[in-house]
Structures are given as structure tokens and as C-alpha cells.
Design an enzyme around this catalytic site. Structure first.
Site, PDB file in Angstrom:
ATOM      1  N   GLY A  82       0.810  -1.219   0.000  1.00  0.00           N
ATOM      2  CA  GLY A  82       0.000   0.000   0.000  1.00  0.00           C
ATOM      3  C   GLY A  82       0.841   1.266   0.000  1.00  0.00           C
ATOM      4  O   GLY A  82       0.397   2.323   0.427  1.00  0.00           O
ATOM      5  N   GLY A  84       2.155   2.725  -2.712  1.00  0.00           N
ATOM      6  CA  GLY A  84       2.109   3.435  -3.993  1.00  0.00           C
ATOM      7  C   GLY A  84       3.260   3.058  -4.899  1.00  0.00           C
ATOM      8  O   GLY A  84       3.446   3.637  -5.961  1.00  0.00           O
ATOM      9  N   SER A  88       1.596  -4.646  -4.916  1.00  0.00           N
ATOM     10  CA  SER A  88       0.675  -5.723  -5.313  1.00  0.00           C
ATOM     11  C   SER A  88       0.966  -6.176  -6.744  1.00  0.00           C
ATOM     12  O   SER A  88       0.865  -7.368  -7.050  1.00  0.00           O
ATOM     13  CB  SER A  88      -0.787  -5.301  -5.143  1.00  0.00           C
ATOM     14  OG  SER A  88      -1.034  -4.101  -5.804  1.00  0.00           O
ATOM     15  N   ASP A 130       0.956  -0.635 -13.804  1.00  0.00           N
ATOM     16  CA  ASP A 130       1.809  -1.195 -12.744  1.00  0.00           C
ATOM     17  C   ASP A 130       2.321  -2.586 -13.132  1.00  0.00           C
ATOM     18  O   ASP A 130       3.504  -2.893 -12.978  1.00  0.00           O
ATOM     19  CB  ASP A 130       1.026  -1.319 -11.430  1.00  0.00           C
ATOM     20  CG  ASP A 130       0.700   0.027 -10.805  1.00  0.00           C
ATOM     21  OD1 ASP A 130       0.890   1.063 -11.476  1.00  0.00           O
ATOM     22  OD2 ASP A 130       0.250   0.043  -9.645  1.00  0.00           O
TER      23      ASP A 130
HETATM   24  C1  MEV Z   1      -1.630   2.970  -9.290  1.00  0.00           C
HETATM   25  O1  MEV Z   1      -0.244   2.711  -9.159  1.00  0.00           O
HETATM   26  C2  MEV Z   1      -1.928   3.671 -10.593  1.00  0.00           C
HETATM   27  C3  MEV Z   1      -3.385   4.010 -10.832  1.00  0.00           C
HETATM   28  O2  MEV Z   1      -3.422   4.756 -12.050  1.00  0.00           O
HETATM   29  C4  MEV Z   1      -4.264   2.783 -10.898  1.00  0.00           C
HETATM   30  C5  MEV Z   1      -4.054   1.966 -12.163  1.00  0.00           C
HETATM   31  O3  MEV Z   1      -3.522   2.488 -13.157  1.00  0.00           O
HETATM   32  O4  MEV Z   1      -4.483   0.799 -12.168  1.00  0.00           O
HETATM   33  C6  MEV Z   1      -3.922   4.920  -9.728  1.00  0.00           C
END
Ligand code: MEV
Length: 307
Positions: A82, A84, A88, A130
Site C-alpha cells: 500500500g 504506492g 501488489s 503497474d
Molecule cells: C496505481 O499505481 C496507478 C493508478 O493509475 C491505478 C491503475 O492504473 O491501475 C492509480
């Protein structure tokens, strides 16, 4: 036994807008998650029975892509969950890479596609940024332009062309707020705002325009221009409601020593990133304002087999 590892990532520009099919730029970072997988009589994760609540990404990957029976799964890594920083995605990518190895049919594109489907299933809404960055490593550009993408992912009326991006040498500092912020609810919040107001739609368009300009600045090595765009991107993300006082504080603390700074990833906590040529001073400023700094190396290798 198969051992794999996959990197975390930082999003330089375009998070959230990318979920709506807009462009984005991401880079793999040298914080890795390691995953070992061995056939076993039942499913366990780090010695505990597999649990839908705590191991949702692994459960989803098994449900969708593994028919081979029990597995002893162990994970260890440098990526706070979590944060950022794509923890995950790195977990999903490393695990999917491992089961493809056990199945004797590894393919980079297949790992990226499968890992995206897992994130989509667990989070409800997602883009492939991601999971593609963690699979491919180096840099990733999502854009409708340019030919020869690594892969293209389509979902309803959205389409993401995922391109390789050579990452220039840049010094980047991450500041982790220490606040655990899962992606799914933040992505859902932006979607609700987008559906309700034209203002949110325009903000997403503005982020898309900034990100396109950012691609050009990156190519020409214009760190000053890129930094300015990052800071503007942060303001637009705040308007979308995904920043928080702790992230704003770390961004503000970094700016006197940086070309630009912004939250990175889904926000709501998690991390920010600063583009700087004074990394030590930025690290110090982040520490002074209650964050945990990481001086990261970018453009590292994607998912790989360790053993
Ligand atoms: C999360 O790292 C990035 C977001 O744009 C979500 C995604 O792209 O799936 C917030």
C-alpha cells in the site's frame, strides 16, 4: 522450487488518468519482491493457509491460471504494501512468472496480461501500467502514439498501447508517508467524481495533456521542464481528491531542492517522488517532515527467474 523476483515502480506522470485510457509514464525501481513457489500438499503463503482476505492477489491468480494443486508460496521484499510503489503488482507478476515456469511456458507478454487481469479482478478497476512496468522493467510509456508497442490491452472502449521506454539517468527520491493506502477505493473514488462532474473530466484531460508534454521533455532530457510538469500534475491529482496532508507536506518540503515533485501511484497516503540533483538534501527534508526517503535507481530489469 522456483524463485522469481519482480520490481516495484514509480509513476512519473499520468496515474489515475491512465485508468481512463490516457497516457502515462512509469519506471521500474530497484526495490524488488522475491517469490518462491514449490509444489506441496496444500496451499500456504509464508507458512499460513491461503486466505481469500489476506492473499487476494495470489488467490485470484490461482483461480484464473493454476490447475496444478497445492503450493508452498513464500514472499519477501523491500516494498511496503500500500505504499504506492507497486507492491501488489510486483507480487502478482512474480507469482504469475513462477507458475508459468512450473507449467513450462513462460512468456513476458502473457505474464503482463495475466497479472493485469488479476489486478483488475481484485481492485475492480485498473490500468495495466503497474503490472506492465513490473513485468517489463526499464521504463513504460502508455500512449496511443508510436508504433511497435510491446503489447496492447483492450477493455471495453479503453485501449492501452504499452511501449518500452529507455530511461535516462535521473536522480529520483521517493518519500513514503507510512500511510497504507490500497489502490481500489481511490480508483473508485476518482471514477465516481468523473461520472458526476465535467470538472473531473476536464482535470483528467489536463493530466493527459501534461503527460504528453512530459514524454517530450523526457526524450529531450529537459529535467527543468519535466519537473515543472510533475508539480502541476500533483496539483491536478490533489484536485481529483487523491492527495492528503502528509503527501502535500512531503511534496512541499522537497520542492526547494527539486526540479519538481508529486505523489506517485494511487495517493491517499503511499508515496511521493521528487526529481532532483540534490538527493541528499531531499532525503533530509523528507525525513524532517515525517516521511521515509528512498533514493531509488530507476530503469531496472523487470521480472526475472532467480533460481
Ligand atoms: C496505481 O499505481 C496507478 C493508478 O493509475 C491505478 C491503475 O492504473 O491501475 C492509480
Amino acid at each position: 522450487m522456483v524463485v522469481t523476483s519482480a520490481p516495484g515502480k514509480l509513476i512519473l506522470m499520468g496515474e489515475h488518468a491512465v485508468v481512463f485510457g490516457k497516457p502515462a509514464i512509469a519506471m521500474a525501481v530497484d526495490l524488488r519482491l522475491r517469490c518462491s513457489v514449490e509444489r506441496a500438499g496444500r496451499y500456504t503463503v509464508n507458512g499460513h493457509p491461503l486466505d481469500r482476505r489476506y492473499h487476494s492477489y495470489i488467490v485470484s491468480a490461482i483461480d484464473q491460471f493454476w490447475k496444478g494443486g497445492g503450493l508452498d508460496i513464500r514472499t519477501i521484499g523491500d516494498l511496503p504494501s500500500g505504499s504506492g510503489l507497486g507492491s501488489s503488482a510486483a507480487l502478482t507478476v512474480a507469482f504469475v512468472r513462477a507458475i508459468e515456469e512450473l507449467d513450462g511456458k513462460y512468456d513476458e507478454e502473457s505474464v503482463a496480461r495475466r497479472a493485469f487481469l488479476v489486478e483488475l479482478h481484485v481492485q475492480g478497476r485498473a490500468s495495466p501500467i503497474d503490472t506492465s512496468a513490473s513485468t517489463h522493467g526499464h521504463g513504460i510509456l502508455i500512449s496511443g502514439e508510436g508504433n511497435d508497442p510491446l503489447w496492447t490491452i483492450e477493455l471495453g472502449d479503453r485501449r492501452w498501447d504499452v511501449h518500452h521506454l529507455d530511461v535516462p539517468q535521473m536522480s529520483m527520491v521517493i518519500g513514503y508517508t507510512g500511510i497504507h493506502a490500497p489502490t481500489g477505493p481511490l480508483v473508485a473514488k476518482v471514477k465516481r467524481y468523473y461520472d458526476r462532474t465535467n470538472f473531473a473530466k476536464e482535470t483528467i484531460e489536463e493530466i493527459a495533456d501534461l503527460t504528453e508534454e512530459g514524454q517530450t521533455r523526457l526524450k529531450t532530457g529537459d529535467v527543468v521542464g519535466l519537473g515543472e510538469l510533475m508539480t502541476r500534475n500533483h496539483k491536478l491529482l490533489s484536485i481529483l481528491g487523491v492527495s492528503c496532508p502528509e503527501l502535500n507536506r512531503l511534496v512541499r518540503a522537497s520542492l526547494p531542492y527539486s526540479y519538481g515533485a508529486k505523489l506517485t501511484g494511487s495517493g491517499g497516503g503511499g508515496s511521493m517522488v521528487a526529481l532532483t540533483d540534490e538527493p541528499e538534501r531531499v532525503c533530509e527534508a523528507i525525513r524532517r517532515h515525517g516521511g521515509t526517503p528512498f533514493l531509488v535507481r530507476t530503469g531496472v530489469e523487470g521480472v526475472r527467474l532467480e533460481k
